[in-house]
Design a protein around this motif. Structure first.
Motif, PDB file in Angstrom:
ATOM      1  N   TYR A  25      -1.434   4.498  -2.751  1.00  0.00           N
ATOM      2  CA  TYR A  25      -2.660   4.380  -2.954  1.00  0.00           C
ATOM      3  C   TYR A  25      -3.385   5.181  -2.147  1.00  0.00           C
ATOM      4  O   TYR A  25      -3.163   5.486  -0.811  1.00  0.00           O
ATOM      5  CB  TYR A  25      -3.194   2.737  -2.671  1.00  0.00           C
ATOM      6  N   ALA A  43      -7.040  -6.418   4.688  1.00  0.00           N
ATOM      7  CA  ALA A  43      -6.944  -5.153   4.523  1.00  0.00           C
ATOM      8  C   ALA A  43      -7.177  -4.177   5.476  1.00  0.00           C
ATOM      9  O   ALA A  43      -6.712  -2.922   5.488  1.00  0.00           O
ATOM     10  CB  ALA A  43      -7.768  -4.843   3.154  1.00  0.00           C
ATOM     11  N   VAL A  57     -10.379   1.955   3.520  1.00  0.00           N
ATOM     12  CA  VAL A  57     -10.750   0.424   2.930  1.00  0.00           C
ATOM     13  C   VAL A  57     -12.199   0.278   2.829  1.00  0.00           C
ATOM     14  O   VAL A  57     -12.903   0.597   3.579  1.00  0.00           O
ATOM     15  CB  VAL A  57     -10.056  -0.557   4.106  1.00  0.00           C
ATOM     16  N   SER A  87     -14.475  -1.092   8.501  1.00  0.00           N
ATOM     17  CA  SER A  87     -14.103  -0.505   7.239  1.00  0.00           C
ATOM     18  C   SER A  87     -14.919   0.667   6.839  1.00  0.00           C
ATOM     19  O   SER A  87     -15.887   1.031   7.839  1.00  0.00           O
ATOM     20  CB  SER A  87     -14.064  -1.259   6.019  1.00  0.00           C
ATOM     21  N   GLY A  90      -4.898  -0.968   6.305  1.00  0.00           N
ATOM     22  CA  GLY A  90      -5.252   0.251   5.960  1.00  0.00           C
ATOM     23  C   GLY A  90      -5.276   1.230   7.281  1.00  0.00           C
ATOM     24  O   GLY A  90      -4.805   2.170   7.303  1.00  0.00           O
ATOM     25  N   ILE A 135      -6.780   4.576  -1.543  1.00  0.00           N
ATOM     26  CA  ILE A 135      -7.984   3.908  -0.920  1.00  0.00           C
ATOM     27  C   ILE A 135      -7.734   2.184  -1.231  1.00  0.00           C
ATOM     28  O   ILE A 135      -6.907   2.245  -2.412  1.00  0.00           O
ATOM     29  CB  ILE A 135      -9.306   3.993  -1.324  1.00  0.00           C
ATOM     30  N   VAL A 136      -8.186   1.319  -0.590  1.00  0.00           N
ATOM     31  CA  VAL A 136      -7.875  -0.141  -0.788  1.00  0.00           C
ATOM     32  C   VAL A 136      -9.444  -0.526  -0.867  1.00  0.00           C
ATOM     33  O   VAL A 136     -10.074  -0.413   0.188  1.00  0.00           O
ATOM     34  CB  VAL A 136      -7.210  -0.830   0.492  1.00  0.00           C
ATOM     35  N   ARG A 193     -11.419  10.548   5.670  1.00  0.00           N
ATOM     36  CA  ARG A 193     -10.191  10.511   6.434  1.00  0.00           C
ATOM     37  C   ARG A 193      -9.432  11.610   6.461  1.00  0.00           C
ATOM     38  O   ARG A 193      -8.773  12.071   7.116  1.00  0.00           O
ATOM     39  CB  ARG A 193      -9.325   9.547   5.364  1.00  0.00           C
ATOM     40  N   ARG A 203      -3.047   4.601   7.453  1.00  0.00           N
ATOM     41  CA  ARG A 203      -3.879   5.544   7.223  1.00  0.00           C
ATOM     42  C   ARG A 203      -4.636   5.707   6.195  1.00  0.00           C
ATOM     43  O   ARG A 203      -4.741   6.800   5.571  1.00  0.00           O
ATOM     44  CB  ARG A 203      -3.405   6.812   7.912  1.00  0.00           C
ATOM     45  N   ARG A 204      -5.011   4.750   5.368  1.00  0.00           N
ATOM     46  CA  ARG A 204      -5.605   4.787   4.072  1.00  0.00           C
ATOM     47  C   ARG A 204      -7.026   3.991   4.418  1.00  0.00           C
ATOM     48  O   ARG A 204      -7.100   2.862   4.986  1.00  0.00           O
ATOM     49  CB  ARG A 204      -4.921   4.065   3.195  1.00  0.00           C
ATOM     50  N   ILE A 244       0.759  -1.183   0.089  1.00  0.00           N
ATOM     51  CA  ILE A 244      -0.085   0.214   0.056  1.00  0.00           C
ATOM     52  C   ILE A 244       0.844   1.408  -0.074  1.00  0.00           C
ATOM     53  O   ILE A 244       0.694   2.120  -0.675  1.00  0.00           O
ATOM     54  CB  ILE A 244      -0.966  -0.094   1.098  1.00  0.00           C
TER      55      ILE A 244
END
Length: 382
Positions: free
Chosen positions: A89, A103, A114, A143, A107, A91-92, A381, A111-112, A84
């Protein structure tokens, strides 16, 4: 102003299944947007299906496999976190259980946001399978969005795992397919002849693999009731599979050899739908969002189908087709006969089905909905 969205699409493995084969139309449709999707599988490359890899390669989609064999593999989470970060990225998007379970914590670490998608209707499980699914549900609920491809899927998971209160982030988002080739048009005389054999009457196409949950024996047993009102009607069984010998015996026992035709597996399904007067799907269980009904809808076919699983999501009863109770030979025969009796009803329902397919079930519409969801998740986010 957005500068584009870079999404990591994460899946358990490139096996041959519904979720895996939906990757190609989704990613192809994303190329006309500002969303860039990279596709990565959790599992080792040797677990991949050659057929799925060929479909992805034909669509010009490159893939990677992380080589993780089990959830408790000590390299699993660090390897996904590095992936990641290295890909930068935004977003996942995780599909299927193992991908979701890894994931969501990954995430959080980078700090992404998901997003997770469930592709099936939940049914009772035991042992390790039950534990794996429960872990995936717990992860997905933490998520940004847990997406279910039909209302039946969301409801089944709620009944199994959240019977008292459905989580706020559980949403229905229908998958889409490439409907480019599934458009209305004149029937090919040759295809019509293939489906009807020597019969000149109306053709009812049942497009399904010969598996028990497809309800094909119910259609065969109901066919004498259809013939009582439409003596020259033909039921064209379009497909094949392990139950073919059993189905042929049932047709012979009922003396229906001249009106129930085994067409075999076809590679020209748009032409088959155009040659059909009615498309029939009498499934009894297990259906989530059957692709054949989306294809038939896009081709503006009149549809009769059982009221089971996610079928009502595709075919609202009386709006784009007629539904009957699963397992009912009387209900099936009545729905089919109502459509065969009324050409104007077939036309009206077919036109509405085509419009719904383009707006709700095309890959283009699906990616636009995903883009909106991605932006909302990224925005929360930030």
């Amino acid at each position: 102003m957005t500068t584009g969205i870079k999404a990591l699409v994460l899946i358990d493995a490139f096996r041959m299944g519904g979720a895996e084969t939906l990757l190609a139309p989704m990613i192809s449709a994303s190329r006309d947007t500002d969303v860039t999707m990279d596709v990565v599988s959790i599992s080792p490359a040797e677990w991949n299906s050659e057929k799925t890899m060929a479909i992805l390669a034909e669509a010009g989609i490159s893939t990677r496999s992380l080589g993780i064999r089990r959830l408790l593999d000590p390299v699993a989470l660090p390897r996904l976190v590095r992936t990641i970060r290295a890909g930068r990225y935004d977003i996942v998007h995780a599909h299927l259980e193992m991908a979701m379970t890894l994931a969501v914590p990954a995430g959080l670490l980078v700090r992404r946001p998901v997003v997770c998608t469930f592709h099936h209707v939940a049914h009772p499980l035991t042992g390790r399978a039950a534990k794996r699914e429960r872990l995936a549900v717990e992860a997905a609920t933490r998520s940004r969005r847990a997406l279910f491809v039909s209302e039946a899927s969301r409801r089944s998971f709620a009944e199994t795992y959240r019977p008292h209160r459905m989580p706020d982030n559980w949403e229905v988002m229908h998958n889409g397919i490439d409907i480019t080739n599934f458009s209305p048009g004149p029937a090919s005389p040759q295809v019509h002849s293939d489906l009807a054999a020597s019969n000149a009457g109306p053709v009812v196409v049942l497009p399904a693999a010969f598996r028990d949950f497809k309800g094909i024996p119910i259609a065969i047993r109901a066919w004498p009731q259809v013939l009582a009102r439409h003596p020259d009607a033909v039921l064209a069984l379009t497909g094949g599979g392990e139950l073919e010998d059993d189905l042929r015996r049932l047709v012979a026992e009922l003396g229906l050899e001249n009106s129930v035709i085994f067409v075999g597996v076809r590679t020209d399904m748009p032409e088959v739908y155009r040659a059909a007067d009615v498309v029939l799907l009498p499934s009894t269980y297990g259906e989530n969002l059957p692709t054949v009904l989306i294809e038939a809808s896009a081709t503006e076919c009149a549809i009769a189908a059982s009221r089971i699983g996610g079928i009502p999501d595709i075919v609202p009863d009386g709006e784009t087709g007629l539904l009957f109770e699963a397992g009912s030979t009387e209900g099936l025969a009545d729905a089919v006969c109502r459509l065969l009796d009324d050409a104007e009803l077939r036309r009206t329902l077919g036109t509405a089905a085509g419009e719904r397919a383009r707006q709700e079930f095309s890959a283009t519409a699906w990616v636009q909905r995903l883009r909106t969801t991605y932006l909302e998740a990224i925005g929360s986010r930030q």
